[in-house]
Design an enzyme around this catalytic site. Structure first.
Site, PDB file in Angstrom:
ATOM      1  N   GLU A 246       4.952   6.522   7.659  1.00 47.13           N
ATOM      2  CA  GLU A 246       4.364   5.652   8.420  1.00 47.13           C
ATOM      3  C   GLU A 246       4.432   4.308   7.234  1.00 47.13           C
ATOM      4  O   GLU A 246       4.615   4.435   6.262  1.00 47.13           O
ATOM      5  CB  GLU A 246       3.074   5.625   8.630  1.00 47.13           C
ATOM      6  CG  GLU A 246       2.946   7.295   9.926  1.00 47.13           C
ATOM      7  CD  GLU A 246       1.424   7.028   9.813  1.00 47.13           C
ATOM      8  OE1 GLU A 246       0.460   6.269   9.260  1.00 47.13           O
ATOM      9  OE2 GLU A 246       0.896   8.556  10.242  1.00 47.13           O
ATOM     10  N   LYS A 248       2.657   1.964   4.765  1.00 47.64           N
ATOM     11  CA  LYS A 248       1.674   1.829   4.138  1.00 47.64           C
ATOM     12  C   LYS A 248       0.631   0.490   4.431  1.00 47.64           C
ATOM     13  O   LYS A 248       2.008  -0.368   3.403  1.00 47.64           O
ATOM     14  CB  LYS A 248       1.980   2.045   2.573  1.00 47.64           C
ATOM     15  CG  LYS A 248       0.358   2.757   2.003  1.00 47.64           C
ATOM     16  CD  LYS A 248       0.881   3.295   0.779  1.00 47.64           C
ATOM     17  CE  LYS A 248      -0.127   3.552   0.103  1.00 47.64           C
ATOM     18  NZ  LYS A 248      -1.225   2.640  -0.596  1.00 47.64           N
ATOM     19  N   LYS A 420       2.313   9.347  -0.535  1.00 50.01           N
ATOM     20  CA  LYS A 420       3.205   8.239  -0.522  1.00 50.01           C
ATOM     21  C   LYS A 420       3.737   7.606  -1.859  1.00 50.01           C
ATOM     22  O   LYS A 420       3.829   8.213  -2.095  1.00 50.01           O
ATOM     23  CB  LYS A 420       1.799   7.394  -1.075  1.00 50.01           C
ATOM     24  CG  LYS A 420       0.860   7.136  -1.903  1.00 50.01           C
ATOM     25  CD  LYS A 420      -0.445   6.558  -2.310  1.00 50.01           C
ATOM     26  CE  LYS A 420      -0.755   7.142  -4.152  1.00 50.01           C
ATOM     27  NZ  LYS A 420      -2.004   6.612  -4.378  1.00 50.01           N
TER      28      LYS A 420
HETATM   29  N1  LIG Z   1      -0.647   4.264   7.877  1.00 49.98           N
HETATM   30  C1  LIG Z   1      -1.335   4.430   6.705  1.00 49.98           C
HETATM   31  N2  LIG Z   1      -1.774   6.389   7.174  1.00 49.98           N
HETATM   32  C2  LIG Z   1      -2.714   6.215   5.620  1.00 49.98           C
HETATM   33  N3  LIG Z   1      -3.067   5.285   4.680  1.00 49.98           N
HETATM   34  C3  LIG Z   1      -2.403   4.203   4.787  1.00 49.98           C
HETATM   35  C4  LIG Z   1      -1.393   3.765   5.930  1.00 49.98           C
HETATM   36  N4  LIG Z   1      -1.331   2.806   5.314  1.00 49.98           N
HETATM   37  C5  LIG Z   1      -2.254   1.958   3.883  1.00 49.98           C
HETATM   38  N5  LIG Z   1      -3.128   3.090   4.201  1.00 49.98           N
HETATM   39  C6  LIG Z   1      -3.760   3.429   2.342  1.00 49.98           C
HETATM   40  O1  LIG Z   1      -2.839   4.302   1.978  1.00 49.98           O
HETATM   41  C7  LIG Z   1      -4.407   5.081   1.234  1.00 49.98           C
HETATM   42  C8  LIG Z   1      -3.648   6.228   0.520  1.00 49.98           C
HETATM   43  O2  LIG Z   1      -3.057   6.400  -0.237  1.00 49.98           O
HETATM   44  P1  LIG Z   1      -4.660   6.818  -1.803  1.00 49.98           P
HETATM   45  O3  LIG Z   1      -4.744   8.004  -0.828  1.00 49.98           O
HETATM   46  O4  LIG Z   1      -3.899   7.133  -2.611  1.00 49.98           O
HETATM   47  O5  LIG Z   1      -5.484   5.641  -1.639  1.00 49.98           O
HETATM   48  P2  LIG Z   1      -5.409   5.117  -2.951  1.00 49.98           P
HETATM   49  O6  LIG Z   1      -6.641   5.937  -4.361  1.00 49.98           O
HETATM   50  O7  LIG Z   1      -6.735   3.509  -2.324  1.00 49.98           O
HETATM   51  O8  LIG Z   1      -3.833   4.207  -3.212  1.00 49.98           O
HETATM   52  P3  LIG Z   1      -3.073   3.290  -3.317  1.00 49.98           P
HETATM   53  O9  LIG Z   1      -4.221   2.321  -4.444  1.00 49.98           O
HETATM   54  O10 LIG Z   1      -2.828   3.646  -3.371  1.00 49.98           O
HETATM   55  O11 LIG Z   1      -3.931   2.543  -1.937  1.00 49.98           O
HETATM   56  C9  LIG Z   1      -4.856   5.101   1.999  1.00 49.98           C
HETATM   57  O12 LIG Z   1      -6.374   5.185   1.224  1.00 49.98           O
HETATM   58  C10 LIG Z   1      -5.367   3.997   3.198  1.00 49.98           C
HETATM   59  O13 LIG Z   1      -6.362   3.343   2.164  1.00 49.98           O
END
Ligand SMILES: Nc1ncnc2c1ncn2[C@@H]1O[C@H](COP(=O)(O)OP(=O)(O)OP(=O)(O)O)[C@@H](O)[C@H]1O
Length: 553
Positions: A246, A248, A420
């Protein structure tokens, strides 16, 4: 139960750094608490009065608290400030001042936990006219009866800086130890309910069977499932076999709850932001079904059809005023990517099932509320994932998510079932604990920020770097103003602050360093952005830094 008993436990916890000892101290306490008081004691041990996600706030700042202390102890606010500076902490300063208190309160009744807890809760319900003076009255009621050791922990609890080295993980282990229940069940119950007080009560009164029955409920936010970084798109798809890839989206993650017709929106740090985003509420009323549910998605800002920088969205999600104007100037779009509850809990269903439910119940509003853009990828069509990545970057998004289609939703865990892949290198989220003012013309600006990561066991913050680049002058000014509000201590050009501001930082390399408490430091750190969607509890851990360091060795 006497509050002094609790104060002694806090003291014992503070006097050891060993996780096991802390766990045993807490387990013994939990076993000794009688009746319905257990949830209150559990939450007080975390240094809180309400669950994290509650919208209630004590609303007592350091100034108000100092006024109350000044009345009780009979010293000036300036003297209190001096003492705080000397001791480096409100609790120690209060303990000292209370022990010097002239008028001893011989006739006062000993403080009970019940009284302190109910008065602290009462602080949150005061608003409107004369709120400040009514809050002072409550503080006086408790503090005037407090012994020095009690004052130490009451004042710290009021300011939400308990600092006894207890994080949620230790409390969970202590609950499991105290009542002989499987720690995995305690953890699951915690992730689903985010209410350790309730979890403790159920563990004691209903045992493992009771814990198993706890489930998620619309209206009560769930800790989100987190992603790990993939080495490459190809290796990730290879490993998962079949994956939903998906876009991001680079915005703020939200949980959308509907319970008995009421819609609630929570951030990733479980903050209730419903009032700040009325446009999202209106849109989901149209796009999502009229049932009880929990959906998850990402809110982004689009300007002229393209995703705008992340800082725009922060203007929206924490806003308390001017919302009508901002609704128009900073329009939001929502991309829904998961469903955790729809008429019943769905988290144990595989993603493939959850996604099909999501797609069958959503009525998309193009450009406003859509299901996340997704492609179904297996080893034979990896190029579809690569194409999605390229397309996502071209459109101004961050990269792609690669999700195991068979995986259940695992709250609160950063596992291998959701990966991711981003165009930019990985960053760290760290909390500001101090800083240094500039020189000359920039003497009013905090130019360098001292950053800390979290020790996952004790919850303590361990310094890891100073960062001085990546922020424009306007942001520096805003951050400096916020730092002023949070000052704990100031010495010359240096200041130390209450940990609240989270920064996302890029760096060239992690190196070992005796200079910082974590034992590591970052080379060439640069601030990528301010993460007001994260709380100090969400920052990266020392063990994550250790593991990134290990990988690069
Ligand atoms: N399609 C999607 N599915 C899931 N998460 C998504 C999607 N699009 C964006 N996101 C975001 O990406 C994040 C996933 O990365 P992670 O769980 O590492 O969070 P993070 O620590 O905030 O990382 P990052 O700083 O890379 O966003 C999710 O918390 C969400 O906010």
């Amino acid at each position: 139960m006497l509050y002094m008993d609790l104060a002694r436990v806090y003291k014992a916890l503070e006097s050891t750094t060993k996780r096991l000892e802390k766990t045993e101290i807490l387990a013994e306490l939990f076993r000794s608490v009688e009746g319905e008081l257990l949830p209150a004691v559990t939450i007080l041990m975390l240094g809180r009065v309400f669950p994290t996600w509650s919208s209630e706030e004590l609303g007592v700042g350091i100034k108000l608290l100092m006024k109350a202390i000044s009345t009780v102890v009979g010293v000036s606010v300036e003297e209190i400030e001096d003492e705080i500076r000397e001791q480096g902490d409100i609790g120690l300063a209060s303990e000292k001042l209370f022990s010097r208190k002239a008028q001893t309160t011989f006739f006062s009744k000993p403080l009970t936990v019940e009284l302190v807890y109910s008065k602290l809760r009462a602080l949150a319900s005061i608003s409107g006219e004369r709120a400040q003076s009514r809050k002072i009255d409550i503080l006086l009621e408790i503090l005037s009866q407090a012994k020095p050791l009690e004052a130490k922990y009451i004042t710290r609890t009021v300011l939400e800086e308990l600092r006894v080295g207890v994080a949620e993980g230790i409390i969970r282990d202590a609950i499991s130890g105290a009542f002989g229940v499987d720690p995995a069940l305690v953890e699951r119950a915690h992730m689903l309910t985010n209410d350790l007080g309730m979890v403790a009560l159920v563990a004691r009164d209903e045992g493992e069977e009771g814990l198993k029955k706890l489930n998620l409920e619309p209206g009560r936010p769930v800790k989100p499932m987190l992603a790990q970084l993939a080495d490459s798109i190809e290796s990730a798809v290879q490993e998962l076999g079949r994956a939903f890839c998906e876009t991001k989206y680079d915005g703020v993650r939200v949980q959308i709850h509907r319970k008995s017709g009421e819609i609630l929106i929570f951030t990733r740090r479980l903050e209730n932001i419903t009032l700040a985003v009325p446009d999202i509420v209106e849109m989901v009323e149209e796009a999502l079904p009229d049932t009880d549910y929990i959906f998850e998605g990402e809110i982004i800002v689009k300007i002229d059809g393209r995703p705008a920088s992340f800082q725009y969205i922060l203007q929206r999600v924490r806003r308390k005023y001017d919302i009508d104007r901002l609704k128009v100037e900073v329009p939001l779009s929502l991309y829904v990517f998961d469903v955790l509850y729809h008429e019943r809990p769905l988290i144990d269903e595989p993603l493939i099932k959850r996604r099909s439910i999501l797609e069958s119940v959503i009525s998309e509003i193009p450009g406003k509320v859509e299901a996340s853009h997704m492609v179904d990828v297996g080893p034979d069509n990896v190029e579809d994932a690569v194409n999605l990545f390229n397309e996502s970057i071209r459109e101004g998004h961050e990269g792609i998510m690669i999700k195991d289609v068979m995986a259940p939703y695992i709250p609160g865990i950063r596992g291998k079932k959701m990966l991711k892949f981003k165009a930019e290198p990985e960053t760290l989220d760290l909390v500001v604990v101090g800083g240094t003012y500039g020189r000359g013309k920039r003497a009013h600006l905090v130019g360098s920020y001292l950053l800390a990561a979290r020790d996952e066991d004790t919850g303590e913050l361990m310094t890891v770097a100073h960062v001085a680049t990546g922020l424009d002058d306007q942001t520096l000014q805003e951050l400096s103003d916020r730092m002023e509000e949070l000052i704990i201590e100031r010495k010359g050009r240096k200041l130390w602050v209450k940990p609240e501001i989270v920064l996302e930082v890029a760096y060239s390399e992690i190196v070992k360093s005796p200079e910082y408490e974590s034992g590591y430091s970052l080379r060439f750190p640069v601030v990528k952005r301010i993460r007001d969607d994260l709380s100090p509890e969400d920052v990266d851990t020392v063990s994550r830094i250790r593991s990134i360091f290990g990988e690069s060795e």
